[in-house]
Write an enzyme that holds these catalytic residues in place. Structure first.
Site, PDB file in Angstrom:
ATOM      1  N   SER A   1       0.871  -1.172   0.000  1.00  0.00           N
ATOM      2  CA  SER A   1       0.000   0.000   0.000  1.00  0.00           C
ATOM      3  C   SER A   1       0.909   1.223   0.000  1.00  0.00           C
ATOM      4  CB  SER A   1      -0.863  -0.020   1.263  1.00  0.00           C
ATOM      5  OG  SER A   1      -1.618   1.167   1.366  1.00  0.00           O
TER       6      SER A   1
ATOM      7  N   LYS B   1      -0.980  -1.126  -4.493  1.00  0.00           N
ATOM      8  CA  LYS B   1      -2.158  -0.313  -4.155  1.00  0.00           C
ATOM      9  C   LYS B   1      -1.670   1.093  -3.902  1.00  0.00           C
ATOM     10  CE  LYS B   1      -4.637   0.077   0.266  1.00  0.00           C
ATOM     11  NZ  LYS B   1      -5.359  -0.702   1.303  1.00  0.00           N
TER      12      LYS B   1
ATOM     13  N   LYS C   1      -2.876   4.983  -2.553  1.00  0.00           N
ATOM     14  CA  LYS C   1      -3.905   5.763  -1.887  1.00  0.00           C
ATOM     15  C   LYS C   1      -4.322   6.890  -2.827  1.00  0.00           C
ATOM     16  CE  LYS C   1      -3.988   3.795   2.218  1.00  0.00           C
ATOM     17  NZ  LYS C   1      -5.224   3.203   2.778  1.00  0.00           N
TER      18      LYS C   1
ATOM     19  N   ASP D   1      -7.079   2.897  -3.194  1.00  0.00           N
ATOM     20  CA  ASP D   1      -7.829   2.953  -1.928  1.00  0.00           C
ATOM     21  C   ASP D   1      -8.103   4.417  -1.606  1.00  0.00           C
ATOM     22  OD1 ASP D   1      -8.891   2.711   0.619  1.00  0.00           O
ATOM     23  OD2 ASP D   1      -7.151   1.713   1.503  1.00  0.00           O
TER      24      ASP D   1
ATOM     25  N   GLU E   1     -10.995   0.588  -3.531  1.00  0.00           N
ATOM     26  CA  GLU E   1     -11.318   0.299  -2.133  1.00  0.00           C
ATOM     27  C   GLU E   1     -11.964   1.508  -1.476  1.00  0.00           C
ATOM     28  OE1 GLU E   1      -7.838  -1.085  -0.079  1.00  0.00           O
ATOM     29  OE2 GLU E   1      -8.778  -1.031   1.898  1.00  0.00           O
TER      30      GLU E   1
ATOM     31  N   ASP F   1     -13.783  -1.699   2.937  1.00  0.00           N
ATOM     32  CA  ASP F   1     -12.886  -1.814   4.091  1.00  0.00           C
ATOM     33  C   ASP F   1     -13.630  -1.220   5.289  1.00  0.00           C
ATOM     34  OD1 ASP F   1     -10.926  -1.421   6.033  1.00  0.00           O
ATOM     35  OD2 ASP F   1      -9.481  -0.401   4.763  1.00  0.00           O
TER      36      ASP F   1
ATOM     37  N   LYS G   1      -9.735  -7.002   8.055  1.00  0.00           N
ATOM     38  CA  LYS G   1      -8.783  -6.608   9.098  1.00  0.00           C
ATOM     39  C   LYS G   1      -9.393  -7.081  10.399  1.00  0.00           C
ATOM     40  CE  LYS G   1      -7.411  -2.321   6.778  1.00  0.00           C
ATOM     41  NZ  LYS G   1      -7.578  -0.856   6.738  1.00  0.00           N
TER      42      LYS G   1
ATOM     43  N   GLY H   1      -4.064  -4.097   6.044  1.00  0.00           N
ATOM     44  CA  GLY H   1      -2.985  -3.793   6.974  1.00  0.00           C
ATOM     45  C   GLY H   1      -3.255  -2.470   7.661  1.00  0.00           C
TER      46      GLY H   1
HETATM   47  O1  OSB Z   1      -7.221   1.785   4.508  1.00  0.00           O
HETATM   48  O2  OSB Z   1      -6.093   0.026   4.302  1.00  0.00           O
HETATM   49  C1  OSB Z   1      -6.241   1.141   4.810  1.00  0.00           C
HETATM   50  C2  OSB Z   1      -3.175   2.097   6.901  1.00  0.00           C
HETATM   51  C3  OSB Z   1      -3.783   2.691   7.980  1.00  0.00           C
HETATM   52  C4  OSB Z   1      -5.140   2.814   8.003  1.00  0.00           C
HETATM   53  C5  OSB Z   1      -5.918   2.337   6.946  1.00  0.00           C
HETATM   54  C6  OSB Z   1      -5.319   1.703   5.867  1.00  0.00           C
HETATM   55  C7  OSB Z   1      -3.922   1.613   5.835  1.00  0.00           C
HETATM   56  C8  OSB Z   1      -3.184   1.042   4.712  1.00  0.00           C
HETATM   57  C9  OSB Z   1      -1.792   0.546   4.998  1.00  0.00           C
HETATM   58  O3  OSB Z   1      -3.595   1.012   3.573  1.00  0.00           O
HETATM   59  C10 OSB Z   1      -1.658  -0.900   4.843  1.00  0.00           C
HETATM   60  C11 OSB Z   1      -0.348  -1.371   5.388  1.00  0.00           C
HETATM   61  O4  OSB Z   1       0.624  -1.343   4.630  1.00  0.00           O
HETATM   62  O5  OSB Z   1      -0.282  -1.786   6.570  1.00  0.00           O
HETATM   63 MG    MG Z   2      -8.361   0.624   3.138  1.00  0.00          MG
END
Ligand code: OSB
Ligand code: MG
Length: 376
Positions: free
Chosen positions: A135, A161, A163, A188, A213, A238, A262, A290
């Site tokens: 991510s 992925k 953001k 995402d 996402e 999510d 998660k 994550g």
């Molecule tokens: O939306 O998946 C998410 C990190 C913190 C809060 C929300 C998210 C995330 C990530 C990071 O996308 C995922 C990772 O590399 O741990």
């Molecule tokens: Mg997410």
């Protein structure tokens, strides 16, 4: 299985690189580490609540309060035949899934250690390696983003992925596709758009993304169902999936075609397994999300990812992307083929470096039968 004592620590670990989402940028990770003790053994659970109530309504302070005041008295000194009994024992507490999950997951680790088996086996998983994705947060420039994608692809990761947020979306995807071709790519949004943005989001359909996402609000299902009908790109939920029941509603409404699991978001491993099984029954693929976990929470994520319907690469990557050093030694590593080996020792199967935990500790507290009796 009986837990005699719970230790809470609030930790602060510097991130190797800042992480920026649609709700802001962080440079350090603050989280609660739960240690449960029973029968001469210990189990660990990493709470995924953050400092701010932006991803979720929970924070480290709410989780600390809920665990010490409401979760601990329902768990400490109670005889459980199996850790799957812990979540139902917390039924009176509404919400606060991250607080519940941290204790529940520590109980599973304790149980697996007592059984002398890897956590993956206790959870019902069978894979020996899991497929790893990354991510990538919002960067200061598209050039920086491209450089990061290049580095992660070279490291072998199986899916990228990025953001997105308004102003950092279609152009970013376009640049990546132009430079890297048909790599497995997804985005995402962390709830940064509304249904009024549907025509704009529809432009993403041209880029053959694996999924988008959580484009819409954190607790929305209905608008996602409307949006999914307008997009060819699958929606993955999510934030909106806080319970198994909400997943049932989302699937029935056609609000998503994929779900990110998660454990912290749904209350722990028991609920994650139920969610996983529900999705499998509906032909909805899942992947493991994550929360920038340390090696302790990361190991838990790896074990859960061994269940059969985790059929897409997750956000479970190598320690070195996040922390240097990590709290565990050796750290989690990704192989050149983009997979991570599942630890084979008992429980989480990773070696926690106590001195590093100690150094990162901002605050600690212990709860046992005596301290509970004193306040009740
Ligand atoms: O939306 O998946 C998410 C990190 C913190 C809060 C929300 C998210 C995330 C990530 C990071 O996308 C995922 C990772 O590399 O741990
Ligand atoms: Mg997410």
């Amino acid at each position: 299985m009986k837990i005699d004592r719970i230790e809470l620590r609030l930790l602060k670990l510097p991130l190797v690189h800042f992480f920026e989402t649609s709700f802001g940028r962080i440079y350090d990770k603050h989280f609660i580490l739960v240690r449960v003790e029973g029968g001469g053994a210990a189990g660990f659970g990493e709470c995924v609540a953050e400092q701010d109530p932006y991803y979720s309504s929970e924070t480290n302070e709410t989780a600390w309060h809920i665990i010490s005041t409401f979760v601990a008295p329902r768990v400490v000194g109670v005889e459980f035949a199996h850790p799957r009994e812990v979540f139902p024992a917390l039924k009176a507490i509404r919400g606060h899934n991250m607080a519940k999950a941290a204790v529940e997951m520590a109980a599973w680790d304790l149980f697996a250690r007592q059984q002398g088996e890897p956590l993956s086996r206790a959870l019902g998983g069978s894979r020996e390696r899991i497929a790893s994705g990354v991510s990538i947060g919002i960067q200061d420039s598209l050039d920086q983003l491209v450089a990061k994608v290049e580095r992660e692809l070279a490291a072998g990761y199986r899916r990228i992925k990025i953001k997105i947020k308004p102003g950092w979306d279609v152009d970013a995807v376009e640049r990546i596709r132009a430079r890297f071709g048909s790599i497995p790519l997804m985005v995402d949004a962390n709830a940064a758009y509304t249904l009024a943005d549907a025509p704009h989001l529809k432009r993403l359909d041209a880029f053959d993304l694996m999924m988008i996402e959580q484009p819409l609000d954190y607790d929305d299902i209905a608008d996602h169902a409307v949006l999914q009908r307008q997009l060819t790109t699958p929606i993955c939920l999510d934030e909106s999936i806080k319970t198994v029941r909400l997943a049932e509603e989302a699937i029935a409404a056609g609000a998503c075609r994929i779900i990110n699991i998660k454990p912290g978001r749904v209350g722990g491993f028991r609920e994650s397994i139920r969610l996983h099984d529900l999705c499998a029954g509906h032909g909805v693929p899942v992947w493991h999300g994550g929360m920038l976990e340390s090696g302790i929470g990361r190991a838990a994520n790896i074990h859960l990812s061994t269940l059969a319907n985790f059929s897409l690469p997750g956000d479970v990557a190598a320690s070195r992307r996040y922390f240097d050093p990590d709290l565990i030694d050796p750290p989690i590593e990704v192989a050149a083929d983009g997979t991570i080996g599942v630890p084979t020792g008992a429980g989480l199967g990773v070696a926690i470096v106590d001195a590093r935990v100690e150094r990162a500790t901002l605050r600690r507290a212990a709860i046992d039968a005596r301290s509970i009796a004193a306040v009740s």
